[in-house]
Design a protein around this motif. Structure first.
Motif, PDB file in Angstrom:
ATOM      1  N   LEU A  53      46.825  -3.009   0.559  1.00 25.23           N
ATOM      2  CA  LEU A  53      47.013  -3.040  -0.886  1.00 25.23           C
ATOM      3  C   LEU A  53      48.033  -2.026  -1.377  1.00 25.23           C
ATOM      4  O   LEU A  53      48.367  -2.015  -2.563  1.00 25.23           O
ATOM      5  CB  LEU A  53      45.674  -2.771  -1.592  1.00 25.23           C
ATOM      6  CG  LEU A  53      44.586  -3.805  -1.335  1.00 25.23           C
ATOM      7  CD1 LEU A  53      43.247  -3.321  -1.868  1.00 25.23           C
ATOM      8  CD2 LEU A  53      44.951  -5.142  -1.967  1.00 25.23           C
ATOM      9  N   THR A  54      48.525  -1.171  -0.490  1.00 23.55           N
ATOM     10  CA  THR A  54      49.459  -0.132  -0.915  1.00 23.55           C
ATOM     11  C   THR A  54      50.869  -0.322  -0.357  1.00 23.55           C
ATOM     12  O   THR A  54      51.785   0.379  -0.770  1.00 23.55           O
ATOM     13  CB  THR A  54      48.942   1.254  -0.489  1.00 23.55           C
ATOM     14  OG1 THR A  54      48.699   1.255   0.924  1.00 23.55           O
ATOM     15  CG2 THR A  54      47.659   1.603  -1.227  1.00 23.55           C
ATOM     16  N   GLY A  55      51.038  -1.243   0.557  1.00 24.03           N
ATOM     17  CA  GLY A  55      52.355  -1.487   1.136  1.00 24.03           C
ATOM     18  C   GLY A  55      53.153  -2.519   0.364  1.00 24.03           C
ATOM     19  O   GLY A  55      52.823  -2.875  -0.781  1.00 24.03           O
ATOM     20  N   LEU A  56      54.198  -3.038   0.982  1.00 24.61           N
ATOM     21  CA  LEU A  56      55.092  -3.995   0.330  1.00 24.61           C
ATOM     22  C   LEU A  56      54.696  -5.448   0.566  1.00 24.61           C
ATOM     23  O   LEU A  56      55.198  -6.344  -0.105  1.00 24.61           O
ATOM     24  CB  LEU A  56      56.525  -3.776   0.832  1.00 24.61           C
ATOM     25  CG  LEU A  56      57.143  -2.407   0.511  1.00 24.61           C
ATOM     26  CD1 LEU A  56      58.562  -2.346   1.068  1.00 24.61           C
ATOM     27  CD2 LEU A  56      57.147  -2.150  -0.990  1.00 24.61           C
ATOM     28  N   HIS A  57      53.800  -5.681   1.516  1.00 25.67           N
ATOM     29  CA  HIS A  57      53.401  -7.050   1.812  1.00 25.67           C
ATOM     30  C   HIS A  57      52.314  -7.507   0.840  1.00 25.67           C
ATOM     31  O   HIS A  57      51.444  -6.728   0.441  1.00 25.67           O
ATOM     32  CB  HIS A  57      52.885  -7.154   3.242  1.00 25.67           C
ATOM     33  CG  HIS A  57      53.893  -6.750   4.272  1.00 25.67           C
ATOM     34  ND1 HIS A  57      55.072  -7.428   4.465  1.00 25.67           N
ATOM     35  CD2 HIS A  57      53.908  -5.719   5.157  1.00 25.67           C
ATOM     36  CE1 HIS A  57      55.773  -6.840   5.417  1.00 25.67           C
ATOM     37  NE2 HIS A  57      55.080  -5.801   5.859  1.00 25.67           N
ATOM     38  N   GLU A  58      52.388  -8.790   0.467  1.00 24.46           N
ATOM     39  CA  GLU A  58      51.363  -9.351  -0.404  1.00 24.46           C
ATOM     40  C   GLU A  58      50.116  -9.671   0.417  1.00 24.46           C
ATOM     41  O   GLU A  58      50.183 -10.456   1.374  1.00 24.46           O
ATOM     42  CB  GLU A  58      51.875 -10.627  -1.088  1.00 24.46           C
ATOM     43  CG  GLU A  58      52.941 -10.390  -2.132  1.00 24.46           C
ATOM     44  CD  GLU A  58      52.423  -9.575  -3.306  1.00 24.46           C
ATOM     45  OE1 GLU A  58      51.234  -9.737  -3.657  1.00 24.46           O
ATOM     46  OE2 GLU A  58      53.204  -8.779  -3.861  1.00 24.46           O
ATOM     47  N   PRO A  59      48.988  -9.089   0.086  1.00 26.25           N
ATOM     48  CA  PRO A  59      47.778  -9.336   0.883  1.00 26.25           C
ATOM     49  C   PRO A  59      47.167 -10.697   0.561  1.00 26.25           C
ATOM     50  O   PRO A  59      47.397 -11.262  -0.510  1.00 26.25           O
ATOM     51  CB  PRO A  59      46.835  -8.209   0.434  1.00 26.25           C
ATOM     52  CG  PRO A  59      47.234  -7.946  -0.986  1.00 26.25           C
ATOM     53  CD  PRO A  59      48.738  -8.149  -1.018  1.00 26.25           C
ATOM     54  N   ALA A  60      46.393 -11.204   1.487  1.00 28.72           N
ATOM     55  CA  ALA A  60      45.693 -12.477   1.277  1.00 28.72           C
ATOM     56  C   ALA A  60      44.379 -12.183   0.559  1.00 28.72           C
ATOM     57  O   ALA A  60      43.346 -11.958   1.187  1.00 28.72           O
ATOM     58  CB  ALA A  60      45.436 -13.158   2.607  1.00 28.72           C
ATOM     59  N   GLU A  61      44.442 -12.157  -0.757  1.00 26.45           N
ATOM     60  CA  GLU A  61      43.232 -11.859  -1.532  1.00 26.45           C
ATOM     61  C   GLU A  61      42.220 -12.999  -1.470  1.00 26.45           C
ATOM     62  O   GLU A  61      41.029 -12.783  -1.652  1.00 26.45           O
ATOM     63  CB  GLU A  61      43.596 -11.550  -2.986  1.00 26.45           C
ATOM     64  CG  GLU A  61      44.259 -10.205  -3.172  1.00 26.45           C
ATOM     65  CD  GLU A  61      44.284  -9.787  -4.624  1.00 26.45           C
ATOM     66  OE1 GLU A  61      43.577  -8.846  -4.994  1.00 26.45           O
ATOM     67  OE2 GLU A  61      45.016 -10.459  -5.394  1.00 26.45           O
ATOM     68  N   THR A  62      42.705 -14.211  -1.230  1.00 25.36           N
ATOM     69  CA  THR A  62      41.825 -15.352  -1.035  1.00 25.36           C
ATOM     70  C   THR A  62      42.197 -16.038   0.273  1.00 25.36           C
ATOM     71  O   THR A  62      43.376 -16.295   0.527  1.00 25.36           O
ATOM     72  CB  THR A  62      41.946 -16.356  -2.192  1.00 25.36           C
ATOM     73  OG1 THR A  62      41.540 -15.730  -3.406  1.00 25.36           O
ATOM     74  CG2 THR A  62      41.050 -17.570  -1.942  1.00 25.36           C
ATOM     75  N   ARG A  63      41.194 -16.318   1.068  1.00 26.38           N
ATOM     76  CA  ARG A  63      41.412 -16.971   2.351  1.00 26.38           C
ATOM     77  C   ARG A  63      40.517 -18.189   2.437  1.00 26.38           C
ATOM     78  O   ARG A  63      39.397 -18.181   1.919  1.00 26.38           O
ATOM     79  CB  ARG A  63      41.081 -16.016   3.500  1.00 26.38           C
ATOM     80  CG  ARG A  63      41.972 -14.790   3.565  1.00 26.38           C
ATOM     81  CD  ARG A  63      41.472 -13.812   4.595  1.00 26.38           C
ATOM     82  NE  ARG A  63      42.349 -12.662   4.727  1.00 26.38           N
ATOM     83  CZ  ARG A  63      42.028 -11.551   5.376  1.00 26.38           C
ATOM     84  NH1 ARG A  63      40.843 -11.451   5.960  1.00 26.38           N
ATOM     85  NH2 ARG A  63      42.883 -10.555   5.442  1.00 26.38           N
ATOM     86  N   SER A  64      40.995 -19.208   3.120  1.00 22.54           N
ATOM     87  CA  SER A  64      40.180 -20.412   3.275  1.00 22.54           C
ATOM     88  C   SER A  64      40.562 -21.137   4.557  1.00 22.54           C
ATOM     89  O   SER A  64      41.705 -21.051   5.010  1.00 22.54           O
ATOM     90  CB  SER A  64      40.352 -21.349   2.082  1.00 22.54           C
ATOM     91  OG  SER A  64      41.684 -21.816   1.988  1.00 22.54           O
ATOM     92  N   TRP A  65      39.606 -21.806   5.128  1.00 25.85           N
ATOM     93  CA  TRP A  65      39.854 -22.692   6.255  1.00 25.85           C
ATOM     94  C   TRP A  65      38.759 -23.753   6.308  1.00 25.85           C
ATOM     95  O   TRP A  65      37.684 -23.582   5.752  1.00 25.85           O
ATOM     96  CB  TRP A  65      39.955 -21.952   7.580  1.00 25.85           C
ATOM     97  CG  TRP A  65      38.772 -21.128   8.009  1.00 25.85           C
ATOM     98  CD1 TRP A  65      38.677 -19.777   8.022  1.00 25.85           C
ATOM     99  CD2 TRP A  65      37.515 -21.597   8.505  1.00 25.85           C
ATOM    100  NE1 TRP A  65      37.446 -19.369   8.474  1.00 25.85           N
ATOM    101  CE2 TRP A  65      36.716 -20.463   8.788  1.00 25.85           C
ATOM    102  CE3 TRP A  65      36.974 -22.851   8.737  1.00 25.85           C
ATOM    103  CZ2 TRP A  65      35.412 -20.563   9.282  1.00 25.85           C
ATOM    104  CZ3 TRP A  65      35.670 -22.956   9.227  1.00 25.85           C
ATOM    105  CH2 TRP A  65      34.912 -21.823   9.502  1.00 25.85           C
ATOM    106  N   MET A  66      39.058 -24.842   6.983  1.00 32.39           N
ATOM    107  CA  MET A  66      38.093 -25.906   7.210  1.00 32.39           C
ATOM    108  C   MET A  66      38.028 -26.172   8.703  1.00 32.39           C
ATOM    109  O   MET A  66      39.033 -26.050   9.402  1.00 32.39           O
ATOM    110  CB  MET A  66      38.490 -27.179   6.453  1.00 32.39           C
ATOM    111  CG  MET A  66      38.553 -27.014   4.955  1.00 32.39           C
ATOM    112  SD  MET A  66      38.945 -28.562   4.101  1.00 32.39           S
ATOM    113  CE  MET A  66      37.488 -29.544   4.493  1.00 32.39           C
ATOM    114  N   ALA A  67      36.842 -26.527   9.192  1.00 28.39           N
ATOM    115  CA  ALA A  67      36.680 -26.763  10.622  1.00 28.39           C
ATOM    116  C   ALA A  67      35.487 -27.675  10.853  1.00 28.39           C
ATOM    117  O   ALA A  67      34.675 -27.913   9.948  1.00 28.39           O
ATOM    118  CB  ALA A  67      36.492 -25.444  11.373  1.00 28.39           C
TER     119      ALA A  67
END
Length: 250
Positions: A53-67
């Motif tokens: 949350l402090t670097g330059l990369h956008e974090p994945a605040e929402t994640r999803s998958w189906m299986a």
């Protein structure tokens, strides 16, 4: 009792890269009208590290998958703790149903703390969430004629009415039928839903259904006007302090 398949979810959750603070079951299993072929909707919260949350990369605040696991389709959707806390403050009944779901797959002390803070985010404005969700599902029912969105319509209205009157989230439709006056044909529709996830709605005609939905919408609006719930959340600072503390401890 909830109609969930017997399967080991441990390997599923072990695939997540960041800690899971809680995972619960939502969807038709939570609402009390799963079908034999219903998928399993897993919902929860993950915790991003401070560096994300402090670097330059956008974090994945929402994640999803189906299986597909052991012949059962399932999907997992999780939000980072900060995003989930913000959603809690936005009159979002859906995330509160996930938080308070009795179908718990994984829990933690943070989960228990969030649950304890839930009453402090409930407001009279949650009625608008349930009215809006019911309207969306009703339009889907009118378009498809399927039983699933019809039950979702009634479930949303009854959950909203119960919340406005009692100050408590109750998402389980069979339980709600014992708490709020509702059309007598709903138990038969729930039983019919068990046969197929996308079955057609057989029973009362569209005019009767529309009249009952409109009547419950009016009851929900009246309950909103009379509710003892506050106009705004009172747990904002407590949630803020929780998010900061848990993040710094990770």
């Amino acid at each position: 009792m909830a109609g969930l398949p017997v399967t080991d979810l441990g390997p599923v959750l072990a695939e997540e890269s960041d800690p899971l603070l809680f995972v619960t079951v939502s969807g038709a299993h939570l609402y009390g009208f799963p079908s034999r072929d219903s998928d399993v909707d897993l919902r929860g919260v993950h915790l991003l590290p401070v560096a994300a949350l402090t670097g330059l990369h956008e974090p994945a605040e929402t994640r999803s998958w189906m299986a597909d696991r052991d012949g059962t389709e399932m999907d997992l959707v999780t939000h980072d703790l900060r995003k989930f806390a913000r959603l809690m403050l936005r009159h979002n009944g859906y995330v509160l149903e996930q938080l308070l779901s009795p179908l718990v797959v994984r829990t933690s002390e943070t989960h228990r703390e969030l649950t304890a803070l839930a009453p402090g985010v409930l407001t009279a404005h949650h009625a608008h969430h349930y009215q809006g969700f019911a309207r969306t599902q009703w339009r889907l029912f009118e378009k498809t004629g399927e039983l699933k969105p019809l039950l979702y319509t009634f479930r949303a209205l009854l959950t909203g009415i119960h919340l406005m009157r009692s100050g408590e989230i109750q998402a389980h439709l069979p339980t709600l039928l014992g708490e709020v006056a509702a059309p007598g044909y709903l138990p038969d529709l729930i039983a019919a839903k068990a046969a197929a996830e996308h079955g057609r709605a057989d029973g009362p005609g569209p005019e009767r259904l529309r009249a009952d939905v409109e009547a419950l919408g009016a009851v929900l609006e009246e309950a909103r006007s009379d509710t003892a719930l506050s106009d705004a959340p009172v747990a904002h600072e407590a949630l803020h302090e929780l998010v900061v503390r848990v993040r710094l401890e990770c």
